[in-house]
Write an enzyme that holds these catalytic residues in place. Structure first.
Site, PDB file in Angstrom:
ATOM      1  N   ILE A 188     -43.723 -18.988  12.021  1.00  0.00           N
ATOM      2  CA  ILE A 188     -43.662 -19.107  10.770  1.00  0.00           C
ATOM      3  C   ILE A 188     -44.850 -18.752   9.907  1.00  0.00           C
ATOM      4  O   ILE A 188     -44.910 -18.702   8.828  1.00  0.00           O
ATOM      5  CB  ILE A 188     -43.093 -20.510  10.237  1.00  0.00           C
ATOM      6  CG1 ILE A 188     -44.028 -21.694  10.953  1.00  0.00           C
ATOM      7  CG2 ILE A 188     -41.747 -20.772  10.547  1.00  0.00           C
ATOM      8  CD1 ILE A 188     -43.891 -23.203  10.608  1.00  0.00           C
ATOM      9  N   LYS A 190     -49.372 -17.164  10.472  1.00  0.00           N
ATOM     10  CA  LYS A 190     -50.290 -16.612  11.291  1.00  0.00           C
ATOM     11  C   LYS A 190     -51.399 -17.067  10.349  1.00  0.00           C
ATOM     12  O   LYS A 190     -51.820 -16.845   9.316  1.00  0.00           O
ATOM     13  CB  LYS A 190     -50.357 -15.453  11.658  1.00  0.00           C
ATOM     14  CG  LYS A 190     -50.614 -14.918  12.889  1.00  0.00           C
ATOM     15  CD  LYS A 190     -50.156 -13.434  13.159  1.00  0.00           C
ATOM     16  CE  LYS A 190     -50.999 -12.949  14.606  1.00  0.00           C
ATOM     17  NZ  LYS A 190     -50.839 -13.343  15.729  1.00  0.00           N
ATOM     18  N   GLU A 195     -51.428 -18.816  15.751  1.00  0.00           N
ATOM     19  CA  GLU A 195     -49.979 -18.802  15.196  1.00  0.00           C
ATOM     20  C   GLU A 195     -49.403 -20.184  14.726  1.00  0.00           C
ATOM     21  O   GLU A 195     -49.702 -21.282  15.545  1.00  0.00           O
ATOM     22  CB  GLU A 195     -49.071 -18.296  16.209  1.00  0.00           C
ATOM     23  CG  GLU A 195     -49.111 -16.656  16.118  1.00  0.00           C
ATOM     24  CD  GLU A 195     -48.378 -16.046  17.323  1.00  0.00           C
ATOM     25  OE1 GLU A 195     -47.893 -16.761  18.136  1.00  0.00           O
ATOM     26  OE2 GLU A 195     -47.927 -14.867  17.264  1.00  0.00           O
ATOM     27  N   ASP A 310     -62.113 -26.753   3.039  1.00  0.00           N
ATOM     28  CA  ASP A 310     -61.096 -25.402   3.127  1.00  0.00           C
ATOM     29  C   ASP A 310     -60.005 -25.590   2.237  1.00  0.00           C
ATOM     30  O   ASP A 310     -58.753 -25.459   2.697  1.00  0.00           O
ATOM     31  CB  ASP A 310     -60.906 -25.033   4.372  1.00  0.00           C
ATOM     32  CG  ASP A 310     -60.295 -23.668   4.483  1.00  0.00           C
ATOM     33  OD1 ASP A 310     -60.585 -22.753   3.472  1.00  0.00           O
ATOM     34  OD2 ASP A 310     -59.800 -23.150   5.523  1.00  0.00           O
TER      35      ASP A 310
HETATM   36  N1  LIG Z   1     -46.710 -27.712   8.935  1.00  0.00           N
HETATM   37  C1  LIG Z   1     -46.228 -26.566   8.546  1.00  0.00           C
HETATM   38  N2  LIG Z   1     -44.807 -26.669   8.075  1.00  0.00           N
HETATM   39  C2  LIG Z   1     -44.394 -25.379   7.580  1.00  0.00           C
HETATM   40  N3  LIG Z   1     -44.909 -24.375   7.718  1.00  0.00           N
HETATM   41  C3  LIG Z   1     -46.216 -24.508   8.061  1.00  0.00           C
HETATM   42  C4  LIG Z   1     -46.862 -25.666   8.594  1.00  0.00           C
HETATM   43  N4  LIG Z   1     -48.459 -25.491   8.664  1.00  0.00           N
HETATM   44  C5  LIG Z   1     -48.284 -23.934   8.568  1.00  0.00           C
HETATM   45  N5  LIG Z   1     -47.047 -23.507   7.925  1.00  0.00           N
HETATM   46  C6  LIG Z   1     -47.132 -22.058   7.846  1.00  0.00           C
HETATM   47  O1  LIG Z   1     -48.026 -21.414   8.602  1.00  0.00           O
HETATM   48  C7  LIG Z   1     -48.601 -20.569   7.722  1.00  0.00           C
HETATM   49  C8  LIG Z   1     -50.146 -20.260   8.706  1.00  0.00           C
HETATM   50  O2  LIG Z   1     -50.734 -21.625   8.606  1.00  0.00           O
HETATM   51  P1  LIG Z   1     -52.505 -21.703   9.017  1.00  0.00           P
HETATM   52  O3  LIG Z   1     -52.898 -22.802   8.753  1.00  0.00           O
HETATM   53  O4  LIG Z   1     -52.468 -21.060  10.563  1.00  0.00           O
HETATM   54  O5  LIG Z   1     -53.042 -20.222   8.303  1.00  0.00           O
HETATM   55  P2  LIG Z   1     -53.282 -20.064   6.559  1.00  0.00           P
HETATM   56  O6  LIG Z   1     -53.421 -21.370   6.000  1.00  0.00           O
HETATM   57  O7  LIG Z   1     -52.344 -19.288   6.006  1.00  0.00           O
HETATM   58  O8  LIG Z   1     -54.810 -19.281   6.679  1.00  0.00           O
HETATM   59  P3  LIG Z   1     -55.921 -19.979   7.244  1.00  0.00           P
HETATM   60  O9  LIG Z   1     -56.109 -19.584   8.668  1.00  0.00           O
HETATM   61  O10 LIG Z   1     -56.965 -19.612   6.406  1.00  0.00           O
HETATM   62  O11 LIG Z   1     -55.925 -21.536   7.187  1.00  0.00           O
HETATM   63  C9  LIG Z   1     -49.115 -21.089   6.459  1.00  0.00           C
HETATM   64  O12 LIG Z   1     -49.548 -20.277   5.467  1.00  0.00           O
HETATM   65  C10 LIG Z   1     -47.580 -21.934   6.183  1.00  0.00           C
HETATM   66  O13 LIG Z   1     -46.700 -20.778   5.792  1.00  0.00           O
END
Ligand SMILES: Nc1ncnc2c1ncn2[C@@H]1O[C@H](COP(=O)(O)OP(=O)(O)OP(=O)(O)O)[C@@H](O)[C@H]1O
Ligand SMILES: [Mg+2]
Length: 473
Positions: A188, A190, A195, A310
């Site tokens: 969902i 990255k 991921e 962050d």
């Molecule tokens: N608990 C969750 N429930 C639903 N979707 C989620 C959840 N955690 C993350 N996501 C989805 O996954 C994506 C990636 O999350 P992740 O934290 O890995 O990266 P990011 O926040 O986009 O970037 P960064 O690495 O800078 O934090 C998020 O933008 C969100 O769309």
């Protein structure tokens, strides 16, 4: 020829021979039949050529270009008169043992390497399967921890961990057992560290953040922060489990949390607008989560203050009731009250450049004072409030979704770019004139301005923001 050597030794030499033919190699228990081409020189040696003159059985082979064979006998004179040329073990034997020993050494090395490789491989497999055996799906843990007994939902699980002694998270073996019952369904998202997957645990959705092996420190830190005592809160992403699974070749690092189908606040705002009440609820819930994070709760069952470092719309998740919770605690730092410092050595700049406070960008932040990090969080919160407010629909009018500073920096801005805009030019996101006409938008725009003051100490605290927003609801 007569060459008297010593009292009892005569030595004769003769030239010869060809390589053994392959077909005759196994004859004579390792002695190879040689076909003698030419007897060549055949004489007894000079006495001086005998290397160990006092040992009747040690002879020295003369080093000439001609292949030679020597032998010892105890006849004093005419020692070589009865020589019968036949099977010999001379010249080839000189080279053969040399070649043989090199080949043997190589073979031994290859075999040793292969054995060592096999031992390492099977050792790891065994260790890995041993780790799995700690937690056969419904074993000891299932009996000891009712959560694993089949009918428990994630909600029950959350309640178990928020009450009593479980407030710092479930026991590690239970976490591992849960993680290993999860089926991954789809990717969902990255991010920087790996991921994010939607997974299923007993028919319910969970989010699984899979870190790459080289991000082990980030995985460990995030799991550690989530398990800070008393951290659990409705506006902080619900932590379920952390697991490191060694599959024999690499280590998979999992962080399992609640799944929110609306995704991040960034995902949500990109796709949808909100009404003023929803905007307020979202803003209030984020401020509440941040206030909880920032709060030092003293006492034996207290919680240390935590600064996020962050905070941004991608690290906030939108729940099904459209309130929010703060996630991605991997860069967070905790307050050590006794010394008023942070729990890990802090570098000047971590987080996302676009959301960095001016004092982070120009490195004037006081890294030894915990409050500095809280103030930098509040600056980022101001930018998040601005992102939500733009999507607030009043009388059918709302702005398109944009990231803060979308109009003044590149999509992936550098520190230098951000520093010029935020520190030198002291620019902040613009407040559209339509906001002044709407009381809610007007009030929230005042809050955001008080979040992003240049001077960190002038900014509101998260608790103050929470209270102000509560009064607007
Ligand atoms: N608990 C969750 N429930 C639903 N979707 C989620 C959840 N955690 C993350 N996501 C989805 O996954 C994506 C990636 O999350 P992740 O934290 O890995 O990266 P990011 O926040 O986009 O970037 P960064 O690495 O800078 O934090 C998020 O933008 C969100 O769309
Ligand atoms: Mg993130």
């Amino acid at each position: 020829m007569r060459v008297p050597l010593s009292s009892s030794i005569s030595i004769y030499l003769f030239g010869f021979i060809e390589s053994p033919s392959p077909s005759t190699r196994s004859l004579a228990g390792g002695l190879y039949p040689r076909q003698i081409r030419s007897p060549g020189i055949c004489s007894c040696l000079e006495q001086t050529e005998v290397s160990l003159k006092h040992d009747p059985y040690w002879c020295w082979q003369k080093n000439t270009n001609e292949p030679q064979w020597m032998d010892c006998c105890k006849e004093p004179d005419f020692c070589n008169k009865d020589i019968v040329f036949g099977y010999a073990q001379a010249q080839e034997e000189e080279k053969w043992p040399e070649q043989m020993s090199i080949i043997t050494a190589l073979c031994v090395m290859i075999v040793l390497l292969a054995v060592a490789g096999a031992l390492i491989f099977y050792g790891r497999r065994k260790r890995n399967s041993g780790a799995r055996q700690i937690l056969p799906e419904d074993s000891v843990c299932g009996a000891s921890y009712p959560i694993l007994n089949g009918h428990t939902t994630i909600q029950d699980f959350i309640e178990m961990t928020t009450s009593g002694s479980g407030s710092a998270g479930l026991p590690l073996l239970v976490q591992r057992s849960i993680a290993r019952q999860i089926q991954l369904v789809e990717v969902i998202g990255k991010g920087r560290f790996g991921e994010v997957w939607r997974g299923r645990w007993r028919g319910e959705n969970v989010a699984v953040k899979i870190f790459s092996s080289r991000e082990e420190c980030s995985w460990f830190r995030e799991a550690e922060i989530y398990q800070t005592i008393m951290l659990r809160h409705e506006n902080i992403l619900g932590f379920i489990a952390a697991d490191n699974k060694d599959n024999g070749t690499w280590t998979q690092l999992w962080l399992v949390t609640d799944y929110h189908e609306n995704g991040s606040l960034f995902d949500f705002l990109t796709a949808r607008y909100v009404d003023p009440d929803t905007m307020l609820e979202m803003a209030y819930s984020i401020a509440t989560g941040l206030a909880h994070l920032h709060m030092d709760i003293v006492g034996t069952r207290g919680k240390p203050a935590i600064a996020h470092r962050d905070l941004k719309s991608k690290n906030i998740l939108v729940k099904s009731n459209l309130t929010c919770c703060i996630g991605d605690l991997g860069l967070a730092v905790r307050h050590i009250v006794a010394t008023d410092t942070v729990d890990i050595p802090s570098t000047h700049r971590v987080g996302t450049k676009r959301y960095m406070a001016p004092e982070v960008l120009d490195e004037t932040i006081n890294l030894y004072q915990f409050d500095s990090f809280k103030r930098a969080d509040v600056y980022a919160l101001g930018l998040v409030l601005w992102e939500i407010a733009r999507r607030c629909n009043v009388d059918g009018i709302y702005d398109e979704y944009q990231l803060p500073f979308y109009d003044v920096v590149q999509p992936d801005p550098t520190i230098e770019e951000m520093r010029r805009v935020v520190c030198e030019d002291q620019q902040r996101p613009s407040i559209p004139s339509r906001w002044v006409a709407c009381s809610t938008l007007n009030a929230i725009s005042k809050v955001m301005k008080e979040c992003w003051y240049q001077h960190p100490a002038a900014r509101l605290s998260a608790l103050r923001i929470k209270k102000t927003l509560a009064n607007l609801r």
